[in-house]
Scaffold this active site. Structure first.
Site, PDB file in Angstrom:
ATOM      1  N   GLY A  55      25.722  19.533   7.751  1.00  0.00           N
ATOM      2  CA  GLY A  55      24.439  20.146   8.097  1.00  0.00           C
ATOM      3  C   GLY A  55      24.638  21.274   9.094  1.00  0.00           C
ATOM      4  CG  ASP A  56      22.685  21.525  11.916  1.00  0.00           C
ATOM      5  OD1 ASP A  56      21.507  21.815  11.682  1.00  0.00           O
ATOM      6  OD2 ASP A  56      23.053  20.396  12.294  1.00  0.00           O
ATOM      7  CG  HIS A  84      16.399  25.520   7.601  1.00  0.00           C
ATOM      8  ND1 HIS A  84      17.680  25.341   7.183  1.00  0.00           N
ATOM      9  CD2 HIS A  84      15.621  24.957   6.667  1.00  0.00           C
ATOM     10  CE1 HIS A  84      17.666  24.689   6.031  1.00  0.00           C
ATOM     11  NE2 HIS A  84      16.426  24.442   5.702  1.00  0.00           N
ATOM     12  CB  THR A  85      18.270  28.361  13.718  1.00  0.00           C
ATOM     13  OG1 THR A  85      18.172  27.037  14.231  1.00  0.00           O
ATOM     14  CG2 THR A  85      17.956  29.348  14.813  1.00  0.00           C
ATOM     15  CB  THR A 111      17.099  23.280  14.929  1.00  0.00           C
ATOM     16  OG1 THR A 111      18.256  24.061  14.640  1.00  0.00           O
ATOM     17  CG2 THR A 111      15.880  24.168  14.878  1.00  0.00           C
ATOM     18  NE  ARG A 153      20.796  14.067  18.144  1.00  0.00           N
ATOM     19  CZ  ARG A 153      20.842  13.186  17.144  1.00  0.00           C
ATOM     20  NH1 ARG A 153      21.203  11.937  17.360  1.00  0.00           N
ATOM     21  NH2 ARG A 153      20.542  13.545  15.917  1.00  0.00           N
TER      22      ARG A 153
HETATM   23  P1  IMP Z   1      17.917  10.852  10.053  1.00  0.00           P
HETATM   24  O1  IMP Z   1      18.050  11.729   8.854  1.00  0.00           O
HETATM   25  O2  IMP Z   1      16.950  11.390  11.063  1.00  0.00           O
HETATM   26  O3  IMP Z   1      17.664   9.423   9.680  1.00  0.00           O
HETATM   27  O4  IMP Z   1      19.325  10.850  10.806  1.00  0.00           O
HETATM   28  C1  IMP Z   1      20.502  10.289  10.212  1.00  0.00           C
HETATM   29  C2  IMP Z   1      21.733  11.135  10.555  1.00  0.00           C
HETATM   30  O5  IMP Z   1      21.637  12.395   9.869  1.00  0.00           O
HETATM   31  C3  IMP Z   1      21.874  11.469  12.033  1.00  0.00           C
HETATM   32  O6  IMP Z   1      23.253  11.523  12.340  1.00  0.00           O
HETATM   33  C4  IMP Z   1      21.270  12.872  12.141  1.00  0.00           C
HETATM   34  O7  IMP Z   1      21.778  13.592  13.238  1.00  0.00           O
HETATM   35  C5  IMP Z   1      21.717  13.465  10.802  1.00  0.00           C
HETATM   36  N1  IMP Z   1      20.843  14.545  10.317  1.00  0.00           N
HETATM   37  C6  IMP Z   1      19.647  14.422   9.682  1.00  0.00           C
HETATM   38  N2  IMP Z   1      19.147  15.624   9.347  1.00  0.00           N
HETATM   39  C7  IMP Z   1      20.038  16.533   9.756  1.00  0.00           C
HETATM   40  C8  IMP Z   1      20.111  17.957   9.661  1.00  0.00           C
HETATM   41  O8  IMP Z   1      19.232  18.641   9.115  1.00  0.00           O
HETATM   42  N3  IMP Z   1      21.221  18.565  10.197  1.00  0.00           N
HETATM   43  C9  IMP Z   1      22.210  17.839  10.779  1.00  0.00           C
HETATM   44  N4  IMP Z   1      22.191  16.505  10.890  1.00  0.00           N
HETATM   45  C10 IMP Z   1      21.124  15.850  10.378  1.00  0.00           C
HETATM   46 MG    MG Z   2      19.833  22.360  11.064  1.00  0.00          MG
END
Ligand code: IMP
Ligand code: MG
Length: 336
Positions: free
Chosen positions: A12-13, A43-44, A249, A253
């Site tokens: 991600g990101d 999204h940034t 975003t 964290r």
């Molecule tokens: P949840 O999707 O909020 O249940 O989080 C589960 C895991 O996915 C955690 O480690 C989050 O930090 C990660 N996560 C969820 N969405 C994103 C994203 O858009 N970018 C990066 N990490 C994500």
């Molecule tokens: Mg992101």
């Protein structure tokens, strides 16, 4: 006419938002529709000196001539949606599939209050896991049941498929990244749904035979937020000394930073059905590449990195991002 999917290849990101915005300005789609989990995504997009962080509205909003859809598979938090529509002024061209699952305040409480989700997995606390679980249990509300969403409801698959029948170009944007796919990622340290290109097509009700291109976005130095394995992770002191620091975003964290992972890139490209790859953050491989817009001006160090990455991915790298602003990019799609 064409249908392109853009997805994240690592955790991600990766900078998908910026890649979507660039492709949109270049390819002039009539619709940009998002798949993915829900408002856990951030999204940034940076335009000039303005930075936008969006969670519900497709990151392609920066391109003014497309309608913006939220696909059937996506979870909608009506409060986040209302806030973004207002903030970005896109209420007249943004639409939500009437079957999207709804995130209630109770889902957010359950996400943040659960030791397992909040602490062990390190969820974003946006309610997505509990809302998807209610959706599977068939106790969830749908967008059509929410009075505030009535003006925005449409049938996303019908609109997308008929636009393609008319010969129009559409973009399907993914969220999250391959490594946190419920199916293919580092379970249980994953999100609550698959995040691969096939899922993004399914989220939008577009069949696999209609997809022309899958652009997988990789960042030169992958990052991960939340818990879970990260085999190429660097010690914080090392990434700090390289001047790399990132913050989420959605959750703010600090992101964990890693080295390029060729093995993961290969596997991710395979399952995503990659046709072309985008690499972001090449200016971190060599600072001298910051803001460059021509391939011929890249330094030998950057080219060496790209050659190795291309070999790992097994598909051409056609988009190279050289900075955060949307014009800081090299696009060699036409020449490849
Ligand atoms: P949840 O999707 O909020 O249940 O989080 C589960 C895991 O996915 C955690 O480690 C989050 O930090 C990660 N996560 C969820 N969405 C994103 C994203 O858009 N970018 C990066 N990490 C994500
Ligand atoms: Mg992101």
């Amino acid at each position: 006419m064409s249908c392109t999917i853009i997805v994240g290849g690592f955790f991600g990101d990766e900078g998908k938002g910026k890649i979507v915005a660039h492709i949109a300005h270049h390819d002039r789609p009539t619709i940009i529709s998002r798949g993915g989990v829900g408002p856990n995504a951030g999204h940034t997009v940076q335009v000039g000196d303005k930075e936008y962080g969006v969670r519900m509205v497709p990151s392609g909003f920066i391109y003014p001539d497309a309608r913006l859809f939220i696909g059937t598979g996506v979870l909608v938090d009506p409060r986040v949606f209302a806030h973004e529509i207002d903030l970005l002024g896109v209420g007249d061209r943004t639409f939500v599939d009437h079957r999207c699952g709804i995130i209630e305040e109770e889902h957010i409480r359950r996400d943040k209050g659960s030791e397992h989700l909040a602490k062990t997995i390190g969820s974003t606390g946006s309610g997505c896991g509990p809302a998807n679980s209610d959706r599977v249990l068939r106790t969830s509300r749908q967008a059509k049941d929410v009075p505030e969403l009535q003006p925005y409801l449409i049938d996303v698959p019908l609109e997308l498929n008929t636009a393609m029948d008319r010969g129009e170009t559409v973009l399907l944007e993914g969220t999250q990244g391959f490594g946190i796919s419920l199916y293919f990622g580092t379970y249980p340290f994953v999100t609550s749904k698959d995040t691969s290109a096939s899922q993004i097509a399914a989220d939008n009700g577009v069949g696999p035979t209609r997809i022309d291109d899958v652009v997988v976005v990789f960042k030169a130095f992958p990052t991960r937020v939340g818990e879970g394995p990260f085999s190429t992770e660097m010690a914080r002191s090392v990434s700090d000394s390289m001047g790399i620091q990132e913050f989420g975003t959605v959750t703010h964290r600090q992101r964990r930073i890693g080295q390029w992972d060729g093995e993961m890139a290969h596997y991710s490209a395979m399952i995503n059905g990659c046709t072309q790859a985008a690499i972001t953050g090449i200016d971190r491989v060599d600072k001298a590449c910051y803001g460059i817009r021509e391939y011929s001006k890249l330094t030998p160090k950057a080219r060496e990195f790209l050659a190795q990455a291309e070999e790992d991915i097994g598909h051409p790298i056609t988009l190279i991002s050289t900075g955060p602003e949307i014009t800081q990019i090299i696009d060699i799609r036409d020449q490849s």
